[in-house]
Design a protein around this motif. Structure first.
Motif, PDB file in Angstrom:
ATOM      1  N   PHE A   1       0.821  -1.209   0.000  1.00  0.00           N
ATOM      2  CA  PHE A   1       0.000   0.000   0.000  1.00  0.00           C
ATOM      3  C   PHE A   1       0.861   1.268   0.000  1.00  0.00           C
ATOM      4  O   PHE A   1       0.478   2.292  -0.575  1.00  0.00           O
ATOM      5  N   GLU A   2       2.042   1.194   0.644  1.00  0.00           N
ATOM      6  CA  GLU A   2       2.956   2.332   0.565  1.00  0.00           C
ATOM      7  C   GLU A   2       3.442   2.537  -0.876  1.00  0.00           C
ATOM      8  O   GLU A   2       3.538   3.673  -1.359  1.00  0.00           O
ATOM      9  N   LYS A   3       3.701   1.446  -1.561  1.00  0.00           N
ATOM     10  CA  LYS A   3       4.106   1.521  -2.963  1.00  0.00           C
ATOM     11  C   LYS A   3       2.955   2.030  -3.836  1.00  0.00           C
ATOM     12  O   LYS A   3       3.165   2.821  -4.770  1.00  0.00           O
ATOM     13  N   LEU A   4       1.742   1.590  -3.512  1.00  0.00           N
ATOM     14  CA  LEU A   4       0.563   2.010  -4.279  1.00  0.00           C
ATOM     15  C   LEU A   4       0.339   3.509  -4.171  1.00  0.00           C
ATOM     16  O   LEU A   4      -0.118   4.151  -5.122  1.00  0.00           O
ATOM     17  N   GLU A   5       0.666   4.075  -3.037  1.00  0.00           N
ATOM     18  CA  GLU A   5       0.502   5.515  -2.825  1.00  0.00           C
ATOM     19  C   GLU A   5       1.364   6.314  -3.792  1.00  0.00           C
ATOM     20  O   GLU A   5       1.001   7.431  -4.194  1.00  0.00           O
ATOM     21  N   LYS A   6       2.489   5.736  -4.186  1.00  0.00           N
ATOM     22  CA  LYS A   6       3.421   6.459  -5.055  1.00  0.00           C
ATOM     23  C   LYS A   6       3.148   6.221  -6.544  1.00  0.00           C
ATOM     24  O   LYS A   6       3.715   6.917  -7.382  1.00  0.00           O
ATOM     25  N   ILE A   7       2.327   5.245  -6.866  1.00  0.00           N
ATOM     26  CA  ILE A   7       2.043   4.941  -8.278  1.00  0.00           C
ATOM     27  C   ILE A   7       0.982   5.901  -8.802  1.00  0.00           C
ATOM     28  O   ILE A   7      -0.062   6.111  -8.165  1.00  0.00           O
ATOM     29  N   LYS A   8       1.241   6.483  -9.962  1.00  0.00           N
ATOM     30  CA  LYS A   8       0.301   7.422 -10.565  1.00  0.00           C
ATOM     31  C   LYS A   8      -0.453   6.819 -11.751  1.00  0.00           C
ATOM     32  O   LYS A   8      -1.543   7.268 -12.076  1.00  0.00           O
ATOM     33  N   ASP A   9       0.130   5.839 -12.404  1.00  0.00           N
ATOM     34  CA  ASP A   9      -0.502   5.235 -13.569  1.00  0.00           C
ATOM     35  C   ASP A   9      -1.661   4.344 -13.129  1.00  0.00           C
ATOM     36  O   ASP A   9      -1.533   3.522 -12.219  1.00  0.00           O
ATOM     37  N   ALA A  10      -2.807   4.512 -13.789  1.00  0.00           N
ATOM     38  CA  ALA A  10      -4.013   3.784 -13.384  1.00  0.00           C
ATOM     39  C   ALA A  10      -3.871   2.285 -13.613  1.00  0.00           C
ATOM     40  O   ALA A  10      -4.315   1.474 -12.792  1.00  0.00           O
ATOM     41  N   ASN A  11      -3.255   1.886 -14.713  1.00  0.00           N
ATOM     42  CA  ASN A  11      -3.102   0.456 -14.997  1.00  0.00           C
ATOM     43  C   ASN A  11      -2.203  -0.225 -13.975  1.00  0.00           C
ATOM     44  O   ASN A  11      -2.488  -1.332 -13.508  1.00  0.00           O
ATOM     45  N   ARG A  12      -1.106   0.444 -13.631  1.00  0.00           N
ATOM     46  CA  ARG A  12      -0.213  -0.129 -12.609  1.00  0.00           C
ATOM     47  C   ARG A  12      -0.900  -0.179 -11.254  1.00  0.00           C
ATOM     48  O   ARG A  12      -0.720  -1.125 -10.483  1.00  0.00           O
ATOM     49  N   GLN A  13      -1.698   0.847 -10.951  1.00  0.00           N
ATOM     50  CA  GLN A  13      -2.444   0.832  -9.689  1.00  0.00           C
ATOM     51  C   GLN A  13      -3.413  -0.361  -9.652  1.00  0.00           C
ATOM     52  O   GLN A  13      -3.545  -1.030  -8.624  1.00  0.00           O
ATOM     53  N   SER A  14      -4.079  -0.612 -10.788  1.00  0.00           N
ATOM     54  CA  SER A  14      -5.022  -1.725 -10.838  1.00  0.00           C
ATOM     55  C   SER A  14      -4.311  -3.065 -10.625  1.00  0.00           C
ATOM     56  O   SER A  14      -4.796  -3.922  -9.870  1.00  0.00           O
ATOM     57  N   ARG A  15      -3.163  -3.237 -11.266  1.00  0.00           N
ATOM     58  CA  ARG A  15      -2.409  -4.499 -11.086  1.00  0.00           C
ATOM     59  C   ARG A  15      -1.927  -4.634  -9.648  1.00  0.00           C
ATOM     60  O   ARG A  15      -1.975  -5.731  -9.074  1.00  0.00           O
ATOM     61  N   GLN A  16      -1.465  -3.521  -9.067  1.00  0.00           N
ATOM     62  CA  GLN A  16      -0.997  -3.567  -7.684  1.00  0.00           C
ATOM     63  C   GLN A  16      -2.153  -3.933  -6.733  1.00  0.00           C
ATOM     64  O   GLN A  16      -1.974  -4.716  -5.797  1.00  0.00           O
ATOM     65  N   LEU A  17      -3.344  -3.387  -6.992  1.00  0.00           N
ATOM     66  CA  LEU A  17      -4.506  -3.716  -6.157  1.00  0.00           C
ATOM     67  C   LEU A  17      -4.884  -5.191  -6.276  1.00  0.00           C
ATOM     68  O   LEU A  17      -5.280  -5.821  -5.295  1.00  0.00           O
ATOM     69  N   GLU A  18      -4.756  -5.741  -7.469  1.00  0.00           N
ATOM     70  CA  GLU A  18      -5.055  -7.165  -7.642  1.00  0.00           C
ATOM     71  C   GLU A  18      -4.097  -8.032  -6.837  1.00  0.00           C
ATOM     72  O   GLU A  18      -4.506  -9.011  -6.203  1.00  0.00           O
ATOM     73  N   GLU A  19      -2.804  -7.660  -6.862  1.00  0.00           N
ATOM     74  CA  GLU A  19      -1.832  -8.421  -6.074  1.00  0.00           C
ATOM     75  C   GLU A  19      -2.134  -8.314  -4.581  1.00  0.00           C
ATOM     76  O   GLU A  19      -2.066  -9.312  -3.838  1.00  0.00           O
ATOM     77  N   LEU A  20      -2.464  -7.113  -4.133  1.00  0.00           N
ATOM     78  CA  LEU A  20      -2.775  -6.928  -2.711  1.00  0.00           C
ATOM     79  C   LEU A  20      -4.041  -7.688  -2.328  1.00  0.00           C
ATOM     80  O   LEU A  20      -4.133  -8.235  -1.217  1.00  0.00           O
ATOM     81  N   THR A  21      -5.024  -7.736  -3.242  1.00  0.00           N
ATOM     82  CA  THR A  21      -6.257  -8.486  -2.960  1.00  0.00           C
ATOM     83  C   THR A  21      -5.966  -9.969  -2.794  1.00  0.00           C
ATOM     84  O   THR A  21      -6.524 -10.639  -1.914  1.00  0.00           O
ATOM     85  N   ASP A  22      -5.077 -10.510  -3.626  1.00  0.00           N
ATOM     86  CA  ASP A  22      -4.698 -11.927  -3.490  1.00  0.00           C
ATOM     87  C   ASP A  22      -4.031 -12.174  -2.142  1.00  0.00           C
ATOM     88  O   ASP A  22      -4.298 -13.199  -1.489  1.00  0.00           O
ATOM     89  N   LYS A  23      -3.174 -11.250  -1.723  1.00  0.00           N
ATOM     90  CA  LYS A  23      -2.506 -11.414  -0.419  1.00  0.00           C
ATOM     91  C   LYS A  23      -3.528 -11.353   0.718  1.00  0.00           C
ATOM     92  O   LYS A  23      -3.436 -12.123   1.693  1.00  0.00           O
ATOM     93  N   MET A  24      -4.503 -10.456   0.608  1.00  0.00           N
ATOM     94  CA  MET A  24      -5.521 -10.378   1.663  1.00  0.00           C
ATOM     95  C   MET A  24      -6.369 -11.645   1.694  1.00  0.00           C
ATOM     96  O   MET A  24      -6.777 -12.104   2.772  1.00  0.00           O
ATOM     97  N   ARG A  25      -6.593 -12.219   0.529  1.00  0.00           N
ATOM     98  CA  ARG A  25      -7.362 -13.467   0.485  1.00  0.00           C
ATOM     99  C   ARG A  25      -6.579 -14.597   1.166  1.00  0.00           C
ATOM    100  O   ARG A  25      -7.145 -15.392   1.931  1.00  0.00           O
ATOM    101  N   ASP A  26      -5.275 -14.667   0.896  1.00  0.00           N
ATOM    102  CA  ASP A  26      -4.445 -15.679   1.563  1.00  0.00           C
ATOM    103  C   ASP A  26      -4.411 -15.450   3.067  1.00  0.00           C
ATOM    104  O   ASP A  26      -4.460 -16.409   3.853  1.00  0.00           O
TER     105      ASP A  26
END
Length: 263
Positions: A29-54
């Motif tokens: 989430f700290e890394k996500l705060e620094k990302i400005k590109d929407a596509n990269r933000q979406s991919r980062q959120l997907e990875e974080l969602t998988d981690k939260m599911r685990d």
């Protein structure tokens, strides 16, 4: 020694995996705060969602093991394990809230319309060159034209919404009418059922009356037949003393002659 390790090595291992996931979520989430590109933000959120599911799955395993060990632990140990589980759930919920916040912001950003109605990354340089080659008046005309298009799109959207509302209203009215009609049909069926029951009772009563009348008629017929039989026997065999005279009938003709001669 870690208190959870003292209770169960398996619980300690699960806790270590959950802590690793929490650290990964915090860094993500700290890394996500620094990302400005929407596509990269979406991919980062997907990875974080998988981690939260685990992480959620591991917390369920932790809770299941804690419940299986409750009988063999003292009250303080069980309280410590439950507090640790609640702490894990609370921390996971905080990351879920962050994920919802970033997802909402990302969705709202994706709904914004680009000024020149094209993909920003592919046509950015082309749009800048086009704008630099246009005069102020042309830019104003272009902007006004786009605003008009936007207004028309808004009007079309309003019409669609109004049509949807009208369809919903008509559907609701039709459903209400059908409901009223069904209620009337049910009431009519109840009335028909009541009438059928009443008619069935009446038919049974008429049947009983007819049966009674038939019995009476049969009895009367027997009486009439008996009387006729007695009369016939008396006429055929008037000297038969076993059969008494029927009251109201005249005595035989021979007896009348004898009585006349006697006088």
């Amino acid at each position: 020694m870690d208190p959870i390790s003292a209770v169960s090595e398996e619980l300690a291992e699960i806790e270590g995996q959950i802590n690793d996931l929490f650290r990964a979520l915090s860094n993500g989430f700290e890394k996500l705060e620094k990302i400005k590109d929407a596509n990269r933000q979406s991919r980062q959120l997907e990875e974080l969602t998988d981690k939260m599911r685990d992480c959620k799955s591991l917390i369920k395993d932790f809770d299941r093991d804690v419940k299986s060990l409750e009988g063999g632990n003292d009250a303080n140990t069980n309280r410590m394990l439950n507090d640790r589980r609640q702490s894990m759930v609370k921390e996971l919920n905080s990351y879920v809230a962050l994920k919802k916040k970033y997802s909402s912001n990302l969705a709202s950003n994706n709904k914004r319309v680009d000024l020149f109605d094209g993909p920003a990354e592919d046509n950015m340089e082309e749009n800048v060159l086009l704008a630099s080659n246009m005069s102020n008046q042309e830019l104003m005309n272009k902007g006004n034209s786009m605003m008009d298009d936007t207004d028309q799109a808004i009007e079309r959207g309003k019409k669609i919404v109004q049509e949807t509302i009208n369809v919903g209203t008509d559907t609701s009215a039709a459903l209400k009418a059908q409901t009223d009609q069904m209620s009337r049909v049910v009431n009519e069926l109840d009335s028909i059922h009541f009438s059928l029951k009443k008619a069935s009772k009446l038919v049974k009563e008429i049947g009983r009356q007819v049966a009674t009348d038939k019995c009476i008629m049969a009895f009367l017929c027997l009486i009439v037949i008996g009387v006729i039989a007695i009369i016939i026997v008396k006429i055929v065999n008037p000297n038969n003393k076993d059969i008494r005279d029927i009251p109201g009938l005249a005595p035989p003709a021979m007896n009348r002659r004898l009585l006349w001669n006697h006088y």
